[in-house]
Design a protein around this motif. Structure first.
Motif, PDB file in Angstrom:
ATOM      1  N   ALA A   1     -20.563  41.235  27.296  1.00  0.00           N
ATOM      2  CA  ALA A   1     -20.257  41.113  28.719  1.00  0.00           C
ATOM      3  C   ALA A   1     -18.764  41.278  28.979  1.00  0.00           C
ATOM      4  N   SER A   2     -17.940  40.776  28.054  1.00  0.00           N
ATOM      5  CA  SER A   2     -16.492  40.903  28.208  1.00  0.00           C
ATOM      6  C   SER A   2     -16.060  42.359  28.147  1.00  0.00           C
ATOM      7  N   ASP A   3     -16.609  43.112  27.199  1.00  0.00           N
ATOM      8  CA  ASP A   3     -16.284  44.540  27.100  1.00  0.00           C
ATOM      9  C   ASP A   3     -16.628  45.254  28.399  1.00  0.00           C
ATOM     10  N   ALA A   4     -17.794  44.923  28.967  1.00  0.00           N
ATOM     11  CA  ALA A   4     -18.213  45.561  30.215  1.00  0.00           C
ATOM     12  C   ALA A   4     -17.234  45.249  31.339  1.00  0.00           C
ATOM     13  N   LEU A   5     -16.793  43.987  31.428  1.00  0.00           N
ATOM     14  CA  LEU A   5     -15.867  43.603  32.486  1.00  0.00           C
ATOM     15  C   LEU A   5     -14.504  44.276  32.303  1.00  0.00           C
ATOM     16  N   CYS A   6     -13.976  44.237  31.092  1.00  0.00           N
ATOM     17  CA  CYS A   6     -12.665  44.841  30.844  1.00  0.00           C
ATOM     18  C   CYS A   6     -12.688  46.345  31.085  1.00  0.00           C
ATOM     19  N   ASN A   7     -13.739  47.002  30.636  1.00  0.00           N
ATOM     20  CA  ASN A   7     -13.834  48.450  30.843  1.00  0.00           C
ATOM     21  C   ASN A   7     -13.988  48.791  32.320  1.00  0.00           C
ATOM     22  N   ALA A   8     -14.749  47.968  33.051  1.00  0.00           N
ATOM     23  CA  ALA A   8     -14.889  48.182  34.492  1.00  0.00           C
ATOM     24  C   ALA A   8     -13.537  48.063  35.188  1.00  0.00           C
ATOM     25  N   LEU A   9     -12.778  47.037  34.829  1.00  0.00           N
ATOM     26  CA  LEU A   9     -11.454  46.858  35.434  1.00  0.00           C
ATOM     27  C   LEU A   9     -10.533  48.029  35.115  1.00  0.00           C
ATOM     28  N   GLN A  10     -10.641  48.551  33.892  1.00  0.00           N
ATOM     29  CA  GLN A  10      -9.808  49.694  33.514  1.00  0.00           C
ATOM     30  C   GLN A  10     -10.132  50.903  34.381  1.00  0.00           C
TER      31      GLN A  10
END
Length: 197
Positions: free
Chosen positions: A56-65
């Motif tokens: 879930a963290s990877d998804a959030l960080c990538n979305a923000l990027q």
């Protein structure tokens, strides 16, 4: 904290120096997996949370990027000659990289921005369970706040043109996102211990 988080970031720094165009969404996600995802993993490890939170963290960080790339799409092109929007998507839509240099998005460019937002919406959806996975209440509140910011930015970028104007949240929207995050975590029980691994 594993050394890999740092080496992944170094790979992304090098990629920024030598690569200015992206073929497709998978190519862009490969970059984000090195430039954005390690930041969230660092924080998870520093807070002693389980690695099951990585997904879930990877998804959030990538979305923000990606949201940041969309906010700065014209600036990145003009100042750095970097285009994070997949170039073949622009050509397929009947546009070109030069569309980023105009006063507003062309129909082709808007189509590509919306296509990126569709993929980003899926990342934001996959990131939603993250605050519920943290044992630390304060860390969960921060994650919920950041998730809400991503969700609001997604909406703003779908309504407004990042080429014609700087799309960002107002102070009121930031405050509302913070309150939403606090309220969400206060009414959600914390997990007692993370799963193994």
């Amino acid at each position: 904290v594993p050394f890999r988080h740092g080496t992944d970031l170094t790979i992304a720094f090098k990629q920024d120096a030598i690569q200015g165009r992206y073929r497709d969404w998978e190519d862009l996600m490969g970059y984000c997996n090195n430039s954005a995802a390690p930041v969230g993993r660092y924080l998870i490890d520093l807070h002693g949370e389980g690695r099951h939170c990585y997904v879930a963290s990877d998804a959030l960080c990538n979305a923000l990027q990606v949201l940041n790339h969309l906010q700065d799409c014209q600036k990145d092109y003009r100042a750095l000659d970097r285009v994070y929007l997949p170039e073949p998507w622009l050509i397929e839509a009947g546009g070109s990289i030069a569309d980023l240099d105009g006063p507003a998005s062309t129909p082709a460019l808007r189509q590509v921005i919306d296509r990126c937002l569709d993929h980003t919406a899926e990342l934001v959806r996959r990131a939603r369970p993250l605050p519920d996975q943290f044992r630390s209440r304060r860390f969960a509140m921060e994650a919920a706040f950041i998730w809400r910011i991503a969700d609001r930015l997604l909406i703003e970028l779908s309504r407004r043109d990042p080429v014609a104007t700087r799309v960002q949240l107002s102070k009121g929207q930031f405050a509302a996102a913070g309150l939403w995050g606090v309220a969400l975590v206060l009414r959600t029980p914390r997990p007692s211990a993370p799963p193994k691994g």
